[in-house]
Design a protein around this motif. Structure first.
Motif, short mmCIF file in Angstrom:
data_model
loop_
_atom_site.label_atom_id
_atom_site.label_comp_id
_atom_site.label_asym_id
_atom_site.label_seq_id
_atom_site.Cartn_x
_atom_site.Cartn_y
_atom_site.Cartn_z
N GLY A 5 0.82 -1.21 0.00
CA GLY A 5 0.00 0.00 0.00
C GLY A 5 0.85 1.26 0.00
N TYR A 6 2.01 1.17 0.63
CA TYR A 6 2.90 2.34 0.66
C TYR A 6 3.94 2.23 -0.45
CZ TYR A 6 1.00 3.24 5.32
OH TYR A 6 0.16 3.49 6.37
N ALA A 7 4.31 3.37 -1.01
CA ALA A 7 5.35 3.37 -2.02
C ALA A 7 6.72 3.17 -1.35
CB ALA A 7 5.32 4.67 -2.80
N GLY A 8 6.84 3.65 -0.11
CA GLY A 8 8.08 3.42 0.63
C GLY A 8 8.97 4.64 0.81
N ARG A 61 10.83 28.64 6.46
CA ARG A 61 10.91 27.45 7.30
C ARG A 61 9.60 26.67 7.34
NH1 ARG A 61 13.55 30.47 12.42
NH2 ARG A 61 12.25 32.10 11.50
N ASN A 62 8.50 27.34 6.98
CA ASN A 62 7.23 26.61 6.92
C ASN A 62 7.33 25.52 5.84
OD1 ASN A 62 4.55 25.87 7.32
ND2 ASN A 62 3.71 27.51 6.03
N ILE A 63 6.70 24.41 6.10
CA ILE A 63 6.66 23.38 5.06
C ILE A 63 5.25 23.33 4.46
CG2 ILE A 63 8.44 21.89 6.04
CD1 ILE A 63 6.13 20.01 6.99
N VAL A 64 5.20 22.84 3.25
CA VAL A 64 3.90 22.44 2.72
C VAL A 64 4.09 20.99 2.27
CG1 VAL A 64 4.38 23.45 0.43
CG2 VAL A 64 2.04 22.97 1.10
N SER A 65 3.24 20.12 2.81
CA SER A 65 3.39 18.71 2.48
C SER A 65 2.16 18.23 1.72
CB SER A 65 3.60 17.87 3.74
OG SER A 65 2.49 17.96 4.59
N LEU A 66 2.39 17.46 0.68
CA LEU A 66 1.31 16.86 -0.10
C LEU A 66 1.45 15.36 0.06
CD1 LEU A 66 2.11 19.65 -1.59
CD2 LEU A 66 0.68 18.77 -3.42
N MET A 67 0.55 14.77 0.86
CA MET A 67 0.73 13.38 1.24
C MET A 67 -0.46 12.52 0.79
SD MET A 67 3.61 13.70 2.82
CE MET A 67 3.76 12.05 3.44
N THR A 68 -0.13 11.31 0.40
CA THR A 68 -1.16 10.35 0.03
C THR A 68 -1.34 9.37 1.19
OG1 THR A 68 0.29 8.66 -0.88
CG2 THR A 68 -0.30 10.49 -2.34
N GLY A 69 -2.12 8.34 0.96
CA GLY A 69 -2.27 7.29 1.97
C GLY A 69 -2.10 5.94 1.33
N PRO A 70 -2.11 4.88 2.13
CA PRO A 70 -1.89 3.54 1.57
C PRO A 70 -2.99 3.10 0.60
CG PRO A 70 -2.54 3.41 3.88
CD PRO A 70 -2.26 4.85 3.59
N LEU A 554 -11.84 -3.28 6.38
CA LEU A 554 -11.83 -4.20 5.25
C LEU A 554 -10.89 -3.69 4.15
CD1 LEU A 554 -13.72 -6.71 4.32
CD2 LEU A 554 -14.78 -5.00 2.86
N PHE A 555 -11.02 -2.43 3.83
CA PHE A 555 -10.15 -1.82 2.81
C PHE A 555 -8.68 -1.90 3.26
CE2 PHE A 555 -13.25 1.41 0.60
CZ PHE A 555 -14.03 0.35 0.18
N LEU A 556 -8.45 -1.50 4.50
CA LEU A 556 -7.06 -1.40 4.97
C LEU A 556 -6.40 -2.77 5.06
CD1 LEU A 556 -7.36 1.56 7.42
CD2 LEU A 556 -5.63 1.30 5.66
N LYS A 557 -7.17 -3.75 5.46
CA LYS A 557 -6.58 -5.08 5.56
C LYS A 557 -6.26 -5.63 4.17
CE LYS A 557 -6.59 -9.47 7.62
NZ LYS A 557 -7.29 -10.69 7.83
N ALA A 558 -7.14 -5.44 3.22
CA ALA A 558 -6.90 -5.94 1.86
C ALA A 558 -5.63 -5.32 1.28
CB ALA A 558 -8.10 -5.64 0.97
N VAL A 559 -5.42 -4.04 1.56
CA VAL A 559 -4.28 -3.34 0.96
C VAL A 559 -2.99 -3.61 1.72
CG1 VAL A 559 -3.30 -1.05 0.49
CG2 VAL A 559 -5.66 -1.55 -0.13
N THR A 560 -3.02 -3.48 3.05
CA THR A 560 -1.77 -3.56 3.81
C THR A 560 -1.47 -4.98 4.29
OG1 THR A 560 -2.85 -3.15 5.94
CG2 THR A 560 -2.13 -1.22 4.68
N GLY A 561 -2.49 -5.82 4.37
CA GLY A 561 -2.30 -7.18 4.87
C GLY A 561 -2.26 -7.24 6.38
N LYS A 562 -2.36 -6.09 7.03
CA LYS A 562 -2.31 -6.08 8.49
C LYS A 562 -3.70 -6.31 9.05
CE LYS A 562 1.82 -3.38 8.99
NZ LYS A 562 2.47 -2.16 9.43
N ASP A 563 -3.73 -6.99 10.19
CA ASP A 563 -5.01 -7.26 10.81
C ASP A 563 -5.50 -5.99 11.50
OD1 ASP A 563 -7.23 -8.54 11.63
OD2 ASP A 563 -6.29 -9.54 13.34
N PHE A 564 -6.16 -5.20 10.73
CA PHE A 564 -6.48 -3.85 11.15
C PHE A 564 -7.88 -3.80 11.76
CE2 PHE A 564 -7.51 0.57 10.73
CZ PHE A 564 -6.30 1.18 10.96
N LYS A 565 -7.98 -3.22 12.96
CA LYS A 565 -9.28 -3.06 13.61
C LYS A 565 -9.73 -1.60 13.46
CE LYS A 565 -9.41 -7.13 15.95
NZ LYS A 565 -8.34 -7.74 15.14
#
Lengths: 683, 251
Positions: A5-8, A61-70, A554-565
Motif C-alpha cells: 500500500g505504501y510506495a516506501g 521554514r514553513n513546510i507544505v506537504s502533499l501526502m497520500t495514503g496507503p 476491510l479496505f485497509l486489511k486488503a491493501v496492507t495485509g495487516k489485521d487492522f481493527k
C-alpha cells in the motif's frame, strides 16, 4: 520491507538549498498517511528544530506537504485525494497549522511514481516547478510559467511530455526511463492568487480539483513554487489483489453510488463521479463551492444562471482562488426572522463577495469614502463580469482587492468591523466562512477545536422508515470503540436537557472527540473522500447501517495485509489529533481563545441550515425536531468545553494536552518539548 | 442516438492497417514455416488467408462519453492479472486530458480482438495466439514470449493495445480475463471481465457479434442508460420512486 500500500519513500525538497532527498516512509507509518504524516513531518521539520515562533506561514521554514495514503491508487473507491498541510495563511487571528485536500489523479500518480508524498521547505530564488518522473526528480525553471493561469500552466507542462504526439495528448505510449505510459503528468499548480501571496490562494489540479481552504496556494507562491508535476509508470503493491478488487465490488453493491449520468468525471478509483466533464463552460469542473461562489442569494437577487455560475467557476479555477472565502452568498438563502440582522434572507455562505456588498449598501464603504470600492464597478454587481473584476482585483491586490486578498476575517478587521461577526459576518471560528455548520453542533464544535471549517459531510442521520429512536441507536452502534451511546446524537439545546444529554453534555463531547479522531485518521490520513464516503447511516442498506465501521478495516486489511481493527484507526487519529493540539498550543492556542463568533450565540445562528431536522431527546422519548431555531448559549459552550478537554485529557484551564495523555500515545518527546516551552497541561 | 464524429485518427489507422496487413502476410508465412514448433497447443495454426482466422466470440466495447475517467477499469485490470495496481500494466488504456473539452477529453483504447490479428500473425514464437478453447480470444502465452516486441510494433492502433511489462521484459494483451489469477469470478469470453464489472458508469460492455471495425459506432458505442422516467425528476404530482433517491446532498 515496505508495507503493502505504501510506495516506501517520501520526497523532501529543500528549495533554498536546491536539495532533493528521500525519507523512508516507514519512519512515519505509525501516523498512517496523509494528514497524519503531514503533522508528524511538521513536528520534525518545523517544531523540533526550535528557534521559530511558528507564526508566519510565508516564512521559508514553513513546510507544505502533499501526502497520500496507503489506499491511494489501489482502485478502492473514494481514495483519490491528496492531503496538504502546513501553517495556513488564511486562518485567523493566528495562522494555525491546518490542512486541505484535493482529488483528481495526483495521489495515484504520485504513488505509481514511487512516492508516498512530497514535502517542500525553503524558498527558491526564482520561480521553479518540481518535476517528478518516477524516481527522477528535477527542479525546473518556471519563470516562463509565472503569471500564467492554472490551466495554461498545466498545458505548458504537458507540452514538455507530449511533443512526439503531435498534440494528441497521451495518445501514444511514452517512454519514461525503462517503462511506458499513455498518461499525461498529474500537475498541481497555483494561479495569480497564490503567486501574489493573497491569503486565499488555492492549489488547482486538472480543471477543477482544488485545495482551497487554508490558502496553501499562497504558501506555494511564497516559496516561488509554481507547480508540482508527476508522471508515474510503476505500480502500487497490495497485500491481496483479489481482496482489494472484491472489496470494491462488495462496497459498490452494498452502497450503490449515484454515478450514472453521462458526462460525469471522477477522481482515480471513485465510483461516485461528482464532477462533470461536460459543464456548460468549464472543464473538469465540479458541483462544489467554486461552482456556486458567484451565486447571488435569491432573494433578494434573481436566480443566477448556470451559465454565469460556470463562467465564474472557471475564473476561480484559473486564478487559483479559494472560492469559499470570496463567496457571494451561495446556492440558496433562507427566510430570516423579522428581527434578524440579515434581511430578507440569510444566505448559505457569507463570504467576502456578499459581506462587502452589505458594507457598501450600509454606506460604510464605497466610491470616495475612506475605504473606496474602486476599482470594482459596483453598479454591475449582479452581472457575471463583476465576478471577474472582483477576483482580478483580489489576485492583483488592486484597490479594495488588497484588503479582500487578506481573507474575509482580516478584511473585516481592516475596515474596523470585526464586531460584524456577532451579526452578519457568519464565520463560526477562525475566520472560515459558515458552511452548513449549524444546527449540526458537532460540525461547529469541530471547527472550534480544529483550525478550519472541518467539512463534516456524511454524518447525516437519514431514514425514511425508522423511528427516531431506531435511527440514533443504529448510528450509535457504529461509533466504535465508544459505541452504544445514543445520546451522542441528541440535539436538545434548551433547558436542563441540553446539559444532561444534549448539545452541552458530556455525550456530545464524547461524540465530537470520536468524530474528530475518526476524521483525522480515516478521512484526512487515509484520504477517504469526505463528501462521498464516511457514513453511519445509509438509506441504501436494508438495516439502515452505513459503511462505517465495517468498510474501513476491510479496505485497509486488503491493501496492507495487516489485521487492522476499526478502533486502531480511531486511536491513531487520537494520536495525530493530540500532536496537532501540541502544535496549536505552541502557536498560542489557549482555552480562552476557543470561542465562537458572536452570531453563533444569537437567534438565527442555524438559519442557513440544510437538513435542520435532528434527533431530540426530551427526557422520556426521542423525536425528530426542526432545529433551525437553535443557537448556542455561551455558558453551555463553556460547560461543553470542560467536558471535552476532560474527554481528551487536556488541561481544563488552558486546553494544553497533559503529559499522561501524550505519553500514553507514545508522544513523550512532545510532552518534554511542551514542558520546556511552558505549554504542558497540568495534572 | 446519432453521434457527431469525434476527432480521431481513423483515417490514419486505416492507412496503417493496410500497410501492415501487407507486412503481416510475410509474417504468417514465417510463423507457419520456420517456427511452427513453438505454437501453443491450443493455438490455431496460422491460416494462409487472414480471413480464415477463427473469430473471437466476444469483444469489449466502450462508451467514451459515458466514461468518467476514474481509471477503475485500468486498476482492476492490472490487479486481477498482475496482482498489483498499475496504469502502465493495464490492458485497457483510458487517457484523459482534463483540460480538453468534452467529449474529446477521454480516449479509450481496448484490444479489438481483431478479425485478422496482426499481433498473432507476426509473433515469431506463437506466444501471441488464438485460444480455441476459450472462445478464440487473442492471447499471449507469456512463457513463450521472447520480448521481441513484434506484437507491439504490429498492432495497427494508437496506442498499441499490446502492453509491455518492463520488469518481465515480456508483452501481454487483453485476454478478456481468461487468465486472471486474482479475479474471483469466472472470466474469459463467456465469463465476466474485471474492467466491465468494475466500471461504475456502465461504460464498458462485452458483445458477442463482431463490431464494425471502427472506433466510432464500432467499439465506441452508446451505452448510456435510458433517461429516468419523469416521476423521478420530482415534477409536480409525481410520487417518489424507490429508495435510492435521497434528500438533497449537502455541498
Amino acid at each position: 520491507m515496505t508495507t503493502p500500500g505504501y510506495a516506501g519513500k517520501i520526497l523532501k525538497v529543500d528549495l533554498t538549498g536546491k536539495k532533493v532527498e528521500s525519507i523512508d516512509t516507514s519512519k512515519y507509518e505509525a501516523f498512517g498517511g496523509g494528514y497524519g504524516m503531514g503533522v508528524a513531518l511538521f513536528w520534525d521539520l518545523c517544531v523540533a528544530p526550535g528557534g521559530w515562533d511558528l507564526q508566519d506561514p510565508f516564512d521559508p521554514r514553513n513546510i507544505v506537504s502533499l501526502m497520500t495514503g496507503p489506499l491511494a491508487g489501489t482502485g478502492l473507491p473514494y481514495t483519490g485525494r491528496t492531503n496538504v498541510s502546513g501553517l495556513s495563511p488564511q486562518a485567523w487571528p493566528i495562522c494555525w497549522f491546518s490542512r486541505s485536500n484535493f482529488g483528481g489523479s495526483f495521489s495515484a500518480t504520485l504513488k505509481m511514481a514511487g512516492w508516498d508524498g512530497v514535502v517542500v521547505q525553503g524558498k527558491a530564488e526564482s520561480p521553479i516547478y518540481i518535476n517528478i518522473a518516477d524516481d527522477r526528480v528535477t527542479l525546473e525553471d518556471a519563470q516562463s510559467l509565472w503569471g500564467l493561469n492554472t490551466w495554461e500552466t498545466q498545458e505548458e507542462i504537458y507540452k514538455t511530455y507530449s511533443s512526439k504526439n503531435h498534440g494528441r495528448y497521451g495518445s501514444e505510449w511514452q517512454k519514461i526511463g525503462d517503462n511506458y505510459t499513455t498518461m499525461l503528468p498529474s500537475i498541481v499548480t497555483i494561479g495569480m492568487a497564490g503567486e501574489n501571496k493573497t491569503r486565499i490562494g488555492s492549489l488547482i489540479h486538472g480543471g477543477g480539483s482544488g485545495a482551497g481552504q487554508g490558502g496553501f496556494g499562497s504558501v506555494f507562491g511564497s516559496k516561488n513554487l509554481k507547480a508540482i508535476a508527476v508522471i508515474g509508470t510503476g505500480s502500487v503493491k497490495v497485500a491481496d489483489a483479489r481482496a482489494v478488487r472484491d472489496a470494491r465490488e462488495w462496497y459498490s453493491t452494498k452502497f450503490p453510488g449515484r454515478a450514472s449520468s453521462t458526462g460525469s468525471a471522477a477522481c482515480t478509483g471513485c465510483n461516485r463521479a461528482c464532477r462533470k466533464r461536460d459543464a456548460t463552460l468549464g472543464k473538469d469542473s465540479d458541483g462544489c463551492t467554486e461552482s456556486i461562489w458567484y451565486n447571488l442569494p435569491s432573494p433578494p437577487f434573481e436566480r443566477t444562471s448556470t451559465r454565469d455560475r460556470s463562467r465564474a467557476a472557471d475564473i476561480a479555477q484559473k486564478y487559483g482562488i479559494n472560492a469559499f472565502d470570496i463567496c457571494f452568498g451561495g446556492p440558496m438563502a433562507f427566510p430570516s426572522p423579522p428581527d434578524h440582522p440579515i434581511q430578507p434572507a440569510v444566505p448559505a455562505h457569507t463570504g467576502s463577495g456578499w459581506y462587502f456588498k452589505q458594507l457598501y449598501d450600509m454606506g460604510i464603504i464605497g466610491p470616495g469614502k475612506e475605504i473606496d470600492t474602486a476599482p470594482l464597478p459596483m453598479e454591475m454587481y449582479d452581472q457575471v463580469e463583476f465576478a471577474e473584476a472582483y477576483a482580478t482585483a483580489i489576485c492583483k491586490r488592486v484597490g479594495i482587492g488588497d484588503l479582500l486578498a487578506e481573507g474575509v476575517a482580516r478584511f473585516a478587521e481592516a475596515v474596523g468591523r470585526i464586531s460584524d461577526m456577532d451579526t452578519i459576518l457568519r464565520c463560526p471560528a477562525w475566520g472560515f466562512v459558515d458552511h452548513w455548520t449549524m444546527p449540526s453542533v458537532e460540525w461547529a464544535y469541530g471547527n472550534l477545536m480544529d483550525s478550519r471549517d472541518i467539512n463534516n459531510h456524511d454524518m447525516s442521520l437519514n431514514s425514511r422508515t425508522m423511528t427516531c429512536e431506531e435511527v440514533v441507536k443504529t448510528a450509535a452502534s457504529g461509533t466504535l470503540p465508544c459505541e452504544g451511546d445514543a445520546f451522542m446524537f441528541d440535539y436538545s439545546w434548551q433547558g436542563e436537557q441540553a446539559f444532561e444529554t444534549g448539545v452541552y453534555s458530556r455525550h456530545k463531547a464524547e461524540f465530537v472527540a470520536w468524530r474528530q479522531h475518526y476524521a483525522t485518521f480515516y478521512k484526512e490520513s487515509m484520504l477517504l473522500c469526505d463528501w462521498a464516503f464516511a457514513n453511519l447511516m445509509s438509506m441504501a442498506s436494508p438495516d439502515g447501517k452505513g459503511a462505517t465501521p465495517e468498510t474501513e478495516p476491510l479496505f485497509l486489511k486488503a491493501v496492507t495485509g495487516k489485521d487492522f481493527k476499526f478502533a486502531d484507526g480511531i486511536e491513531t487519529g487520537r494520536k495525530i489529533w493530540n500532536l496537532k493540539r501540541a502544535i496549536f498550543s505552541l502557536q498560542g492556542r489557549h482555552r480562552d481563545m476557543e470561542k465562537f463568533a458572536g452570531f453563533m450565540c444569537r437567534p438565527g445562528a442555524s438559519k442557513a441550515a440544510l437538513g435542520g431536522r435532528l434527533p431530540v431527546y426530551d427526557g422520556t422519548k426521542w423525536e425528530f425536531q426542526d432545529c433551525t431555531d437553535m443557537y448556542l448559549d455561551e455558558q453551555g459552550v463553556e460547560h461543553w468545553k470542560t467536558a471535552f478537554y476532560d474527554v481528551e485529557g487536556w488541561d481544563n484551564m488552558t486546553g494544553y494536552p497533559k503529559r499522561k495523555t501524550l505519553e500514553d500515545l507514545g508522544l513523550k518527546h512532545v510532552a518534554d518539548l511542551l514542558q520546556a516551552r511552558n505549554k504542558l497541561g497540568s495534572g | 442516438m446519432a453521434r457527431a464524429p469525434k476527432a480521431g485518427n481513423e483515417k490514419e489507422q486505416g492507412k496503417k492497417y493496410s500497410r501492415r496487413h501487407f507486412v503481416a502476410g510475410g509474417g504468417v508465412v514465417l510463423a507457419g514455416g520456420a517456427l511452427s514448433s513453438y505454437a501453443a497447443p491450443t493455438a490455431a495454426a496460422a491460416p494462409a488467408k487472414a480471413s480464415d482466422y477463427p473469430q473471437s466470440t466476444a469483444y469489449l466495447v466502450y462508451d467514451s462519453r459515458q466514461c468518467a475517467g476514474c481509471q477503475s477499469c485500468m486498476l482492476a485490470c492490472s490487479l486481477v492479472h498482475e496482482g498489483e495496481a498499475s496504469l502502465s500494466l493495464s490492458r485497457i488504456q483510458v487517457t484523459r486530458s482534463v483540460l480538453t473539452r468534452y467529449p474529446y477529453d477521454i480516449q479509450i483504447a481496448v484490444c479489438r480482438q481483431c478479425p485478422e490479428p496482426l499481433c498473432v500473425a507476426n509473433c515469431p514464437t506463437g506466444a501471441c495466439h488464438i485460444d480455441i478453447a476459450n472462445g478464440n480470444v487473442r492471447r499471449t502465452d507469456e512463457s513463450r514470449c521472447i520480448g521481441c516486441q513484434t506484437c507491439l510494433e504490429s498492432c495497427p492502433f494508437t496506442p498499441h493495445r499490446t502492453v509491455w511489462k518492463p520488469d518481465a521484459s515480456k508483452a501481454t494483451k487483453c485476454d478478456l480475463c481468461t487468465d486472471a489469477p486474482y479475479f474471483s469470478k469466472p472470466g474469459g469470453p463467456s465469463g465476466q471481465q474485471a474492467c466491465v464489472v468494475t466500471c461504475p458508469m456502465g461504460a464498458l460492455k462485452v458483445v458477442h457479434e463482431l463490431p464494425s471495425q471502427t472506433d466510432i459506432g464500432g467499439y465506441d458505442v452508446n451505452l448510456a442508460p435510458p433517461p429516468p422516467p419523469p416521476g423521478q425528476f420530482g415534477f409536480p404530482g409525481a410520487k417518489p420512486k424507490g429508495s435510492a433517491k435521497s434528500a438533497p446532498e449537502k455541498l
